[in-house]
Each structure stands twice: as structure tokens, then as C-alpha cells.
Design a protein around this motif. Structure first.
Motif, mmCIF file in Angstrom:
data_model
loop_
_atom_site.group_PDB
_atom_site.id
_atom_site.type_symbol
_atom_site.label_atom_id
_atom_site.label_comp_id
_atom_site.label_asym_id
_atom_site.label_seq_id
_atom_site.Cartn_x
_atom_site.Cartn_y
_atom_site.Cartn_z
ATOM 1 N N GLY A 1 -18.359 -16.695 -6.897
ATOM 2 C CA GLY A 1 -18.466 -15.338 -7.407
ATOM 3 C C GLY A 1 -17.503 -15.059 -8.547
ATOM 4 O O GLY A 1 -17.840 -14.352 -9.502
ATOM 5 N N ARG A 2 -16.319 -15.599 -8.446
ATOM 6 C CA ARG A 2 -15.329 -15.396 -9.525
ATOM 7 C C ARG A 2 -15.772 -16.119 -10.792
ATOM 8 O O ARG A 2 -15.588 -15.616 -11.911
ATOM 9 C CB ARG A 2 -13.957 -15.881 -9.086
ATOM 10 N N ILE A 3 -16.350 -17.322 -10.630
ATOM 11 C CA ILE A 3 -16.877 -18.034 -11.792
ATOM 12 C C ILE A 3 -17.948 -17.181 -12.475
ATOM 13 O O ILE A 3 -17.960 -17.037 -13.704
ATOM 14 C CB ILE A 3 -17.458 -19.405 -11.382
ATOM 15 N N GLY A 4 -18.851 -16.613 -11.672
ATOM 16 C CA GLY A 4 -19.900 -15.763 -12.232
ATOM 17 C C GLY A 4 -19.339 -14.598 -13.023
ATOM 18 O O GLY A 4 -19.805 -14.286 -14.130
ATOM 19 N N ASN A 5 -18.305 -13.942 -12.503
ATOM 20 C CA ASN A 5 -17.688 -12.819 -13.194
ATOM 21 C C ASN A 5 -16.972 -13.253 -14.470
ATOM 22 O O ASN A 5 -17.037 -12.567 -15.498
ATOM 23 C CB ASN A 5 -16.708 -12.102 -12.266
ATOM 24 N N LYS A 36 -21.257 -25.257 -8.258
ATOM 25 C CA LYS A 36 -20.560 -25.541 -6.996
ATOM 26 C C LYS A 36 -19.485 -26.611 -7.174
ATOM 27 O O LYS A 36 -18.415 -26.543 -6.567
ATOM 28 C CB LYS A 36 -21.570 -25.964 -5.925
ATOM 29 N N SER A 37 -19.777 -27.597 -8.023
ATOM 30 C CA SER A 37 -18.799 -28.648 -8.295
ATOM 31 C C SER A 37 -17.558 -28.077 -8.965
ATOM 32 O O SER A 37 -16.423 -28.420 -8.608
ATOM 33 C CB SER A 37 -19.434 -29.726 -9.182
ATOM 34 N N ASP A 38 -17.743 -27.188 -9.946
ATOM 35 C CA ASP A 38 -16.603 -26.554 -10.611
ATOM 36 C C ASP A 38 -15.818 -25.686 -9.642
ATOM 37 O O ASP A 38 -14.587 -25.618 -9.699
ATOM 38 C CB ASP A 38 -17.076 -25.707 -11.791
ATOM 39 N N SER A 39 -16.535 -25.028 -8.736
ATOM 40 C CA SER A 39 -15.878 -24.191 -7.740
ATOM 41 C C SER A 39 -14.929 -25.024 -6.876
ATOM 42 O O SER A 39 -13.788 -24.626 -6.613
ATOM 43 C CB SER A 39 -16.927 -23.509 -6.858
ATOM 44 N N GLU A 40 -15.375 -26.196 -6.466
ATOM 45 C CA GLU A 40 -14.544 -27.079 -5.642
ATOM 46 C C GLU A 40 -13.440 -27.727 -6.474
ATOM 47 O O GLU A 40 -12.293 -27.815 -6.033
ATOM 48 C CB GLU A 40 -15.414 -28.151 -4.998
ATOM 49 N N GLU A 87 -10.004 -37.726 -16.144
ATOM 50 C CA GLU A 87 -10.221 -36.599 -15.245
ATOM 51 C C GLU A 87 -11.037 -35.494 -15.893
ATOM 52 O O GLU A 87 -11.585 -34.640 -15.225
ATOM 53 C CB GLU A 87 -8.879 -36.013 -14.793
ATOM 54 N N ASN A 88 -11.073 -35.487 -17.239
ATOM 55 C CA ASN A 88 -11.793 -34.442 -17.978
ATOM 56 C C ASN A 88 -11.230 -33.064 -17.658
ATOM 57 O O ASN A 88 -11.960 -32.089 -17.493
ATOM 58 C CB ASN A 88 -13.285 -34.495 -17.658
ATOM 59 N N ARG A 89 -9.885 -32.990 -17.561
ATOM 60 C CA ARG A 89 -9.202 -31.713 -17.357
ATOM 61 C C ARG A 89 -7.924 -31.709 -18.185
ATOM 62 O O ARG A 89 -7.446 -32.751 -18.623
ATOM 63 C CB ARG A 89 -8.900 -31.471 -15.885
ATOM 64 N N SER A 90 -7.347 -30.521 -18.401
ATOM 65 C CA SER A 90 -6.227 -30.372 -19.330
ATOM 66 C C SER A 90 -4.881 -30.251 -18.618
ATOM 67 O O SER A 90 -4.786 -29.684 -17.520
ATOM 68 C CB SER A 90 -6.438 -29.143 -20.213
ATOM 69 N N TYR A 91 -3.854 -30.767 -19.288
ATOM 70 C CA TYR A 91 -2.483 -30.707 -18.797
ATOM 71 C C TYR A 91 -1.565 -30.121 -19.868
ATOM 72 O O TYR A 91 -1.786 -30.316 -21.066
ATOM 73 C CB TYR A 91 -1.974 -32.109 -18.449
ATOM 74 N N LEU A 92 -0.536 -29.421 -19.413
ATOM 75 C CA LEU A 92 0.530 -28.961 -20.291
ATOM 76 C C LEU A 92 1.689 -29.945 -20.175
ATOM 77 O O LEU A 92 2.243 -30.129 -19.088
ATOM 78 C CB LEU A 92 0.993 -27.562 -19.885
ATOM 79 N N TYR A 139 -13.952 -30.224 -19.322
ATOM 80 C CA TYR A 139 -12.679 -29.737 -19.846
ATOM 81 C C TYR A 139 -12.882 -28.453 -20.646
ATOM 82 O O TYR A 139 -12.011 -27.573 -20.673
ATOM 83 C CB TYR A 139 -11.978 -30.803 -20.693
ATOM 84 N N ARG A 140 -14.050 -28.331 -21.288
ATOM 85 C CA ARG A 140 -14.339 -27.108 -22.032
ATOM 86 C C ARG A 140 -14.657 -25.966 -21.068
ATOM 87 O O ARG A 140 -14.266 -24.814 -21.294
ATOM 88 C CB ARG A 140 -15.524 -27.361 -22.979
ATOM 89 N N ARG A 141 -15.320 -26.264 -19.957
ATOM 90 C CA ARG A 141 -15.573 -25.234 -18.938
ATOM 91 C C ARG A 141 -14.253 -24.764 -18.341
ATOM 92 O O ARG A 141 -14.092 -23.584 -18.016
ATOM 93 C CB ARG A 141 -16.521 -25.778 -17.853
ATOM 94 N N GLU A 142 -13.319 -25.687 -18.199
ATOM 95 C CA GLU A 142 -11.990 -25.312 -17.717
ATOM 96 C C GLU A 142 -11.335 -24.311 -18.670
ATOM 97 O O GLU A 142 -10.705 -23.341 -18.236
ATOM 98 C CB GLU A 142 -11.118 -26.563 -17.581
ATOM 99 N N GLU A 143 -11.478 -24.545 -19.973
ATOM 100 C CA GLU A 143 -10.898 -23.631 -20.962
ATOM 101 C C GLU A 143 -11.512 -22.238 -20.859
ATOM 102 O O GLU A 143 -10.838 -21.230 -21.113
ATOM 103 C CB GLU A 143 -11.098 -24.189 -22.367
ATOM 104 N N ILE A 144 -12.785 -22.177 -20.499
ATOM 105 C CA ILE A 144 -13.459 -20.883 -20.323
ATOM 106 C C ILE A 144 -12.948 -20.185 -19.068
ATOM 107 O O ILE A 144 -12.617 -18.993 -19.084
ATOM 108 C CB ILE A 144 -14.984 -21.082 -20.249
ATOM 109 N N LEU A 145 -12.861 -20.917 -17.971
ATOM 110 C CA LEU A 145 -12.458 -20.331 -16.695
ATOM 111 C C LEU A 145 -11.003 -19.873 -16.696
ATOM 112 O O LEU A 145 -10.644 -18.919 -16.005
ATOM 113 C CB LEU A 145 -12.686 -21.329 -15.563
#
Length: 282
Positions: A28-32, A17-21, A143-148, A97-103
Motif C-alpha cells: 500500500g505504501r508503494i502504491g501511494n 510484491k518483490s519490491d515490497s519484500e 545487488e542492483n541497489r544503492s549505497y552511501l 535501482y531506479r525503482r529504489e530511487e523513486i521509493l
């Protein structure tokens, strides 16, 4: 269309739920996405144990629905619930940040291909198309997230774009232009999402402002020096507006002057809003 319904631990549910927000993606999209990502990979095994958890449910999209049974059978797991718990457990065992790379695997892959191929790319970001010279992808530690990091030809300036907010990426036949290699290398070594490197802001705090400064850690810029009550930060104007605006009358921006003027105008607009409300209530 297959409906997935699985009981997972409170901790697992909290992260999903945290990643969803955080990434603005429906559960549902995360699950898929994670089903498709892990369908040919080894999974960590997890036991729910003898306790109740949270029920996670969503529908598989058409493509995933068509391949689910074959994938499940090949997994050699006894029940579908166990299979789904293993997928979710394997996913949440990654740092954010690794979960972000997956999503956002497709977006990451295209950006990296553009960088490695030394080609300019086009992106759709906040509904606008931008032509970029992509230089590198970097994780913002706070932030534990990636930037270009890139040079944006629409803005004629260097920019950081949150990868999770890039909607699409296209390749071009144009070669990347290296505008300033030393600056690019320095930004890489001193990375922050606001591109504060070589930008400074001078402020003066009240006594209460100093107390707040010691407590407010989120987005706090790096302190370069403090002399005679004047604090000098390595700080971009955008970061300064985010951080120092919350101090209200307990801080005074001294430099740069354009930042001082911008904050003053923002405060005037804020006052005008409240004055209009007061007039309406008279």
C-alpha cells in the motif's frame, strides 16, 4: 479514505510484491509513493488484454485522497483502473535501482544535497543516529541497489550504508572532511558494498570445497591469484564471514589471523548450541 482496487498482470504483481519484500515496504505504501511520484509525469500505457490477472488493493493516504480525482481527470484516461495500471506499468519498467530511487526519493535528494553542498549530514540508521562525511552514492551491480559511501564519525571509519535502510537525513552546518582523497577515489572505481578494496583473505579449499566454490556465485569475492592450492581473494572480513561460513569443513581460513579466530569462535558457539540441544534430548 479511497480504496484502490485494480487488476494487474501476474508479472506486474510479482514485481510489486518483490519490491515490497526487498525494500521492506508495504504494498500500500508503494502504491501511494508511486502515485505521488507520477502524478505530474507522462505515463506509459498498458492494456491488460483478455486474460485474468491479480487484484491489487490498498487505501490512499489522506493527502493522496484529496488530490486523486483532480489528478485523474487531468490524466484524460477513461477509467481509474486504466490510470492505475499505467502508473504501475511505468514504475515497473525501471530497473530495480531506479525503482529504489523513486521509493526513497526524499532520502536520495537530501543525501545528494549534502554531498553537493559539501556538508556533513546526520542519518538515522537501524534506530541509531550517525554523523557522516558523505562522499558518493553508488549502485552495487550484483545487488542492483544503492549505497552511501561515507566516513562515519560514530565508528571512526569508512562505511557503506544501504540507502533503502536510512530512516531519516538531517543537514548540519559542518563542512565535509576529506580524510583520504586517494582512498575515496579508489573505492569509487573499485566499488563493492563490503569495501573489500585493498583487503585480502587467503584460504585453502578441500576438493569438495573447490567444487562448491565453482557453484556458489552469490557474494563470491574477487580472486586475485591461486598458487599451490592457496586462493587469495580481495575480500573484507565481513564478506568472508558471509561467503566462506557456508563451506563449513571444506575451507580453511589462513589469513588474516583475526578472521580465522573469529570464524573459529563462531563455529564453537554453533557447536555449543547443538550440544546443549542433544543434552536436553537425552
Amino acid at each position: 479514505m479511497k480504496k484502490v482496487r485494480v487488476t494487474i498482470s501476474d508479472f506486474m504483481n510479482e514485481i510489486i510484491k518483490s519490491d515490497s519484500e526487498y525494500f521492506k515496504i508495504p504494498v500500500g505504501r508503494i502504491g501511494n509513493i508511486i502515485f505521488k511520484y507520477y502524478m505530474d509525469k507522462n505515463l506509459n500505457k498498458v492494456e491488460l488484454g483478455n486474460f485474468s490477472g491479480e487484484v491489487l488493493q490498498f487505501n490512499l493516504n489522506k493527502n493522496n485522497d484529496e488530490i486523486f480525482m483532480d489528478t485523474f481527470v487531468r490524466s484524460r484516461v477513461e477509467t481509474e483502473a486504466e490510470y492505475w495500471r499505467n502508473i504501475i506499468f511505468t514504475y515497473i519498467n525501471n530497473l530495480r535501482y531506479r525503482r529504489e530511487e523513486i521509493l526513497f526519493e526524499k532520502i536520495f535528494r537530501k543525501i545528494k544535497e549534502g554531498i553537493q553542498g559539501k556538508r556533513k549530514i546526520k542519518i538515522k540508521y537501524h534506530k541509531y543516529i550517525r554523523l557522516l562525511n558523505p562522499y558518493f552514492v553508488k549502485v552495487a551491480d550484483d545487488e542492483n541497489r544503492s549505497y552511501l559511501f561515507c566516513y562515519c564519525e560514530k565508528n571512526n571509519d569508512y562505511r557503506n550504508y544501504r540507502i533503502s535502510e536510512i530512516e531519516e537525513v538531517w543537514f548540519t552546518n559542518e563542512n565535509i572532511e576529506i580524510k583520504d582523497k586517494k582512498y575515496i577515489d579508489d573505492v569509487y572505481k573499485n566499488f563493492d558494498p563490503f569495501l573489500s578494496y585493498k583487503n585480502t583473505v587467503k584460504v585453502e579449499f578441500t576438493e569438495k570445497g573447490v567444487e562448491l566454490y565453482e557453484k556458489v556465485l552469490t557474494n563470491r569475492p574477487r580472486l586475485l591469484n591461486k598458487k599451490d592450492g592457496i586462493y587469495t581473494f580481495e575480500c573484507d572480513n565481513k564478506l568472508a564471514l558471509v561467503y566462506f561460513a557456508q563451506f563449513f569443513s571444506n575451507v580453511k581460513i589462513l589469513e588474516p589471523i583475526e578472521l580465522q579466530k573469529k570464524l573459529k569462535n563462531e563455529l564453537k558457539r554453533t557447536i555449543a548450541i547443538y550440544e546443549n540441544k542433544e543434552e536436553e534430548n537425552v
